[in-house]
Design an enzyme around this catalytic site. Sequence first.
Site: not given
Length: 174
Positions: A43, A91
Site C-alpha cells: 500500500s 499511511k
Amino acid sequence: MAQSQGWVRRYFRAFCKGFFVAVPVAVTFLDRVACVARVEGASMQPSLNPGGSQTSDVVLLNHWKARNFQVQRGDIVSLVSPKNPEQKIIKRVIALEGDIIRTIGHKNRYVKVPRGHIWVEGDHHGHSFDSNSFGPVSLGLLHAHATHILWPPKRWQKLESVLPPERSPMQREE
C-alpha cells in the site's frame, strides 16, 4: 567453595536489580518515545517496500511527535486500523481537519475532514485500504510518526513529508 557461592549470589542479586530497573525503562521508552516496526504489504509503494513482497522495510516510529497530534500533510504515520483495532496500519496524511479533499473511490466525491480527524491514504492507490475505504480517521487512533527507514541498510534514509501534488486538498482552513 563458600567463596564461589558468595560470588554467584552477589552476581545474581546485581543481575536481578539491573533487570528489574532496565525492563521497565525499556518498555516505557518503546511505548512512549520510539520503536521500530516492519512494514508489510504494497500500500505504501514506492515510498516503502519498493521491492514488493521480496523485502519488508523496517521503520523508526516516533511516538513523541504523535503524542500531541502534531502531524502535517505528507507525514507518514502509523495508526490503529479503524476496522480492526488489533491491527496497525501505516499511511500518508493527505488532509487535516477542515480540509476539503477530492476522494478516490469513496462514496462521496468530496469530503470535508471533520474536526479531530485526518484523511490518510497509501501511496499505491488501488492496493491500499485507507480513508477512501473507511473515511476520515480520528486523531485518537494515531500511533506514531514514521521518521526513518532502518532496514535494509541500502535503503537507510529519512522519510520526507511530501504530499503528492495531485492529492492536495481542494480548500484548506488555516
